[in-house]
Design a protein around this motif. Structure first.
Motif, PDB file in Angstrom:
ATOM      1  N   UNK A   5       0.811  65.816  26.931  1.00  0.00           N
ATOM      2  CA  UNK A   5       1.336  66.097  25.598  1.00  0.00           C
ATOM      3  C   UNK A   5       2.253  64.975  25.135  1.00  0.00           C
ATOM      4  N   UNK A   6       3.233  64.632  25.948  1.00  0.00           N
ATOM      5  CA  UNK A   6       4.187  63.600  25.561  1.00  0.00           C
ATOM      6  C   UNK A   6       3.843  62.290  26.259  1.00  0.00           C
ATOM      7  N   UNK A   7       4.383  61.194  25.734  1.00  0.00           N
ATOM      8  CA  UNK A   7       4.199  59.901  26.385  1.00  0.00           C
ATOM      9  C   UNK A   7       5.038  59.883  27.656  1.00  0.00           C
ATOM     10  N   UNK A   8       4.423  59.532  28.773  1.00  0.00           N
ATOM     11  CA  UNK A   8       5.135  59.435  30.045  1.00  0.00           C
ATOM     12  C   UNK A   8       5.141  57.978  30.480  1.00  0.00           C
ATOM     13  N   UNK A   9       6.317  57.452  30.745  1.00  0.00           N
ATOM     14  CA  UNK A   9       6.445  56.067  31.184  1.00  0.00           C
ATOM     15  C   UNK A   9       6.704  56.039  32.692  1.00  0.00           C
ATOM     16  N   UNK A  10       5.996  55.159  33.369  1.00  0.00           N
ATOM     17  CA  UNK A  10       6.195  54.983  34.800  1.00  0.00           C
ATOM     18  C   UNK A  10       6.346  53.503  35.108  1.00  0.00           C
ATOM     19  N   UNK A  11       7.169  53.230  36.100  1.00  0.00           N
ATOM     20  CA  UNK A  11       7.429  51.859  36.527  1.00  0.00           C
ATOM     21  C   UNK A  11       6.877  51.654  37.928  1.00  0.00           C
ATOM     22  N   UNK A  12       6.197  50.541  38.149  1.00  0.00           N
ATOM     23  CA  UNK A  12       5.823  50.164  39.507  1.00  0.00           C
ATOM     24  C   UNK A  12       5.773  48.649  39.597  1.00  0.00           C
ATOM     25  N   UNK A  13       5.717  48.153  40.800  1.00  0.00           N
ATOM     26  CA  UNK A  13       5.838  46.718  41.002  1.00  0.00           C
ATOM     27  C   UNK A  13       4.969  46.283  42.167  1.00  0.00           C
ATOM     28  N   UNK A  14       4.439  45.069  42.052  1.00  0.00           N
ATOM     29  CA  UNK A  14       3.726  44.430  43.156  1.00  0.00           C
ATOM     30  C   UNK A  14       4.424  43.113  43.448  1.00  0.00           C
ATOM     31  N   UNK A  15       3.896  42.366  44.401  1.00  0.00           N
ATOM     32  CA  UNK A  15       4.518  41.092  44.739  1.00  0.00           C
ATOM     33  C   UNK A  15       4.431  40.093  43.590  1.00  0.00           C
ATOM     34  N   UNK A  29      -2.389  42.003  37.037  1.00  0.00           N
ATOM     35  CA  UNK A  29      -1.489  41.011  37.625  1.00  0.00           C
ATOM     36  C   UNK A  29      -1.722  39.615  37.057  1.00  0.00           C
ATOM     37  N   UNK A  30      -2.921  39.357  36.579  1.00  0.00           N
ATOM     38  CA  UNK A  30      -3.274  38.000  36.163  1.00  0.00           C
ATOM     39  C   UNK A  30      -3.342  37.795  34.659  1.00  0.00           C
ATOM     40  N   UNK A  31      -3.421  38.867  33.877  1.00  0.00           N
ATOM     41  CA  UNK A  31      -3.576  38.719  32.432  1.00  0.00           C
ATOM     42  C   UNK A  31      -2.339  38.018  31.866  1.00  0.00           C
ATOM     43  N   UNK A  32      -2.510  37.072  30.947  1.00  0.00           N
ATOM     44  CA  UNK A  32      -1.355  36.364  30.382  1.00  0.00           C
ATOM     45  C   UNK A  32      -0.407  37.326  29.673  1.00  0.00           C
ATOM     46  N   UNK A  64      -3.221  56.504  36.575  1.00  0.00           N
ATOM     47  CA  UNK A  64      -1.855  56.023  36.794  1.00  0.00           C
ATOM     48  C   UNK A  64      -1.324  56.534  38.125  1.00  0.00           C
ATOM     49  N   UNK A  65      -1.619  57.790  38.434  1.00  0.00           N
ATOM     50  CA  UNK A  65      -1.214  58.306  39.738  1.00  0.00           C
ATOM     51  C   UNK A  65      -1.828  57.524  40.875  1.00  0.00           C
ATOM     52  N   UNK A  66      -3.083  57.104  40.732  1.00  0.00           N
ATOM     53  CA  UNK A  66      -3.751  56.299  41.747  1.00  0.00           C
ATOM     54  C   UNK A  66      -3.067  54.944  41.890  1.00  0.00           C
ATOM     55  N   UNK A  67      -2.693  54.321  40.778  1.00  0.00           N
ATOM     56  CA  UNK A  67      -1.983  53.038  40.840  1.00  0.00           C
ATOM     57  C   UNK A  67      -0.657  53.187  41.586  1.00  0.00           C
ATOM     58  N   UNK A  68       0.078  54.257  41.288  1.00  0.00           N
ATOM     59  CA  UNK A  68       1.358  54.478  41.963  1.00  0.00           C
ATOM     60  C   UNK A  68       1.150  54.744  43.446  1.00  0.00           C
ATOM     61  N   UNK A  69       0.146  55.552  43.763  1.00  0.00           N
ATOM     62  CA  UNK A  69      -0.101  55.923  45.155  1.00  0.00           C
ATOM     63  C   UNK A  69      -0.565  54.734  45.983  1.00  0.00           C
ATOM     64  N   UNK A  70      -1.531  53.989  45.471  1.00  0.00           N
ATOM     65  CA  UNK A  70      -2.133  52.920  46.272  1.00  0.00           C
ATOM     66  C   UNK A  70      -1.287  51.659  46.320  1.00  0.00           C
ATOM     67  N   UNK A  71      -0.302  51.540  45.430  1.00  0.00           N
ATOM     68  CA  UNK A  71       0.650  50.419  45.536  1.00  0.00           C
ATOM     69  C   UNK A  71       1.904  50.844  46.291  1.00  0.00           C
ATOM     70  N   UNK A  74       4.909  43.423  32.634  1.00  0.00           N
ATOM     71  CA  UNK A  74       3.767  43.733  31.770  1.00  0.00           C
ATOM     72  C   UNK A  74       3.859  45.192  31.355  1.00  0.00           C
ATOM     73  N   UNK A  75       3.815  45.419  30.054  1.00  0.00           N
ATOM     74  CA  UNK A  75       3.744  46.786  29.531  1.00  0.00           C
ATOM     75  C   UNK A  75       2.297  47.071  29.146  1.00  0.00           C
ATOM     76  N   UNK A  76       1.748  48.169  29.641  1.00  0.00           N
ATOM     77  CA  UNK A  76       0.404  48.532  29.232  1.00  0.00           C
ATOM     78  C   UNK A  76       0.319  50.024  28.977  1.00  0.00           C
ATOM     79  N   UNK A  77      -0.684  50.397  28.200  1.00  0.00           N
ATOM     80  CA  UNK A  77      -0.878  51.783  27.802  1.00  0.00           C
ATOM     81  C   UNK A  77      -2.222  52.270  28.322  1.00  0.00           C
ATOM     82  N   UNK A  78      -2.258  53.497  28.796  1.00  0.00           N
ATOM     83  CA  UNK A  78      -3.518  54.142  29.185  1.00  0.00           C
ATOM     84  C   UNK A  78      -3.855  55.171  28.122  1.00  0.00           C
ATOM     85  N   UNK A  79      -5.042  55.043  27.512  1.00  0.00           N
ATOM     86  CA  UNK A  79      -5.394  55.949  26.431  1.00  0.00           C
ATOM     87  C   UNK A  79      -6.881  56.276  26.506  1.00  0.00           C
TER      88      UNK A  79
END
Length: 465
Positions: free
Chosen positions: A92-102, A229-232, A41-48, A25-30
């Motif tokens: 300033x620039x777009x930052x892409x981060x990758x993370x994964x769950x089960x 995790x559940x969005x189509x 995003x930092x919270x998502x990376x930290x807590x996962x 899933x690709x998503x954008x935070x804006x």
């Protein structure tokens, strides 16, 4: 003597196979400046648990030097990596981060909130499946919130999360949350979102980000990560007509000739009738070849080599499409541009246009309108400046195959390239062709004509055409 356990005992093969089968899933935070996008995003990376010990140590050190959270760790620094970003406390620039769950893998784009970086935000949104639009609960909907909501709808994102952040600073007020949601729904009523999911959260504390929060007993919905995790994913693309742009002709010997590429939309099976655009030649799929053997079916997102039943002259830039849903072919395109270059765009400008896997010479025949990015209203324009959005007509040096962007983001999107610097000058969304501007490769059935008429009306409402 040291005994090393075999890779099979660790189950590496099963582990890697499980991850390869995961959806992405690709998503954008804006949102506006200081709404907390990077912190979320930092919270998502930290807590996962996607952060290694040495990264935590570096984060603690950087927080003391650049942090904005006092003595606490500043999770935003996990994403804001440029020195200028850290010094100014902004993205300033777009930052892409990758993370994964089960359950799923994620690619998240953290985009700038400042108006002067609109082009960067559009870049991040152009490939996203979901938009997470942050709102500071204290500030409510701002000019940039409305601007970004309009932009992501223009760029074809149909699912949005209204993440009302910093709810802890307003005492987790249900009235405040519902007022913000009502205002957002009223503003976006005509934007064409298929879903808007509102979530009250605190990125700083982690409430309703990865784990459910306990401070708002009135909220019974899921936390943000569970929704993601559940969005189509890719349902619309897989249900769309089959499209595959040819990247190269696979000809290892005189007995094999196939067309290799990434399936942009739909699905294909041996025996399916297809049309090769822009030539208009028709054939059927004889084989779907991959390095692991032939397939009985291939769907959107899969790279394959298609072998046709007939000898057809096709090369890089051609598009293999479902015969029952042919593409448009034209050498003149009406395009909505997100202009990114510093130099102004004026009629007569010569650029390169890349659509799919083909690159052609393009001349700006006319600049029809400039779009107000806060209201979506169009007005007359003679030129476009950096970060402007406008509708233009492009004249190409040869005919290309395309779909309207509203029907297919892959075959309806293009980029304009500066011929001298080779820098990307603009992101373009192909609009529904005017009656005299294009002709179908094959004549559509009457039902298809009525369907396109309804689509054209919808596009006019959305794009102000």
């Amino acid at each position: 003597m040291t005994i090393h356990q075999s890779p099979e005992a660790f189950g590496y093969d099963a582990f890697l196979a499980a991850h390869q089968r995961k959806e992405v899933l690709r998503f954008i935070a804006c949102g506006s400046v200081d709404d907390g996008k990077s912190t979320l995003i930092g919270r998502l990376l930290h807590d996962t648990k996607q952060i290694f010990d040495d990264q935590i140590t570096a984060l603690q050190r950087d927080s003391r030097k650049h942090g904005t959270q006092g003595a606490e760790v500043d999770l935003a620094l996990l994403v804001d990596g440029l020195q200028a970003e850290r010094e100014q406390g902004i993205t300033i620039d777009v930052a892409y981060r990758f993370f994964s769950t089960d359950r799923r893998s994620f690619i998240v784009a953290d985009t700038p909130g400042h108006e002067q970086y609109t082009r960067n935000m559009a870049t991040g949104a152009s490939t996203a499946d979901v938009a997470v639009i942050l709102v500071d609960a204290r500030q409510g909907l701002t000019r940039q919130t409305r601007r970004h909501a309009l932009l992501v709808s223009m760029l074809g994102i149909r699912r949005a999360v209204l993440a009302v952040n910093k709810m802890d600073l307003v005492g987790w007020s249900q009235d405040r949350f519902e007022a913000i949601l009502a205002g957002f729904n009223a503003f976006t009523a005509s934007f064409g979102f298929a879903e808007v999911r509102a979530i009250p959260l605190s990125a700083k504390n982690g409430d309703n980000v990865v784990l459910p929060g306990t401070a708002a007993a009135w909220y019974t919905g899921s936390p943000l990560l569970q929704y993601l995790e559940e969005v189509p994913v890719h349902e619309e693309a897989q249900a769309a007509p089959f499209r595959m742009a040819v990247q190269w002709v696979n000809r290892p010997n005189s007995e094999f000739r196939g067309f290799s590429g990434l399936i942009a939309s739909g699905r294909v099976r041996p025996g399916d009738a297809v049309t090769v655009a822009p030539s208009g030649r028709s054939s059927r799929i004889a084989r779907i070849h991959t390095a692991d053997g032939d397939l009985a079916e291939a769907v959107e997102g899969r790279s394959v080599t298609l072998v046709l039943a007939d000898e057809i002259d096709a090369s890089r830039g051609a598009v293999i499409a479902a015969a029952e849903a042919p593409m448009q072919v034209a050498d003149t395109l009406d395009v909505r541009l997100f202009w990114a270059a510093e130099a102004e765009l004026r009629p007569g400008a010569a650029l390169l246009a890349k659509i799919g896997t083909v690159t052609v010479n393009a001349t700006v025949a006319a600049i029809r309108t400039r779009i107000d990015p806060e209201t979506g209203q169009a007005g007359p324009a003679e030129r476009l400046a950096a970060n402007d959005i406008g509708d233009v007509t492009l004249s190409l040096d040869r005919a290309v195959a395309f779909d309207a962007y509203a029907r297919n983001r892959d075959t309806g999107g293009l980029i304009l390239i500066d011929r001298e610097t080779t820098d990307t000058a603009a992101l373009g969304l192909v609009q529904a062709p005017r009656p005299a501007a294009a002709e179908a490769v094959a004549s559509p059935a009457p039902e298809a004509g009525r369907e396109r008429g309804g689509l054209l009306a919808a596009l006019r409402r959305l794009f102000g055409g």
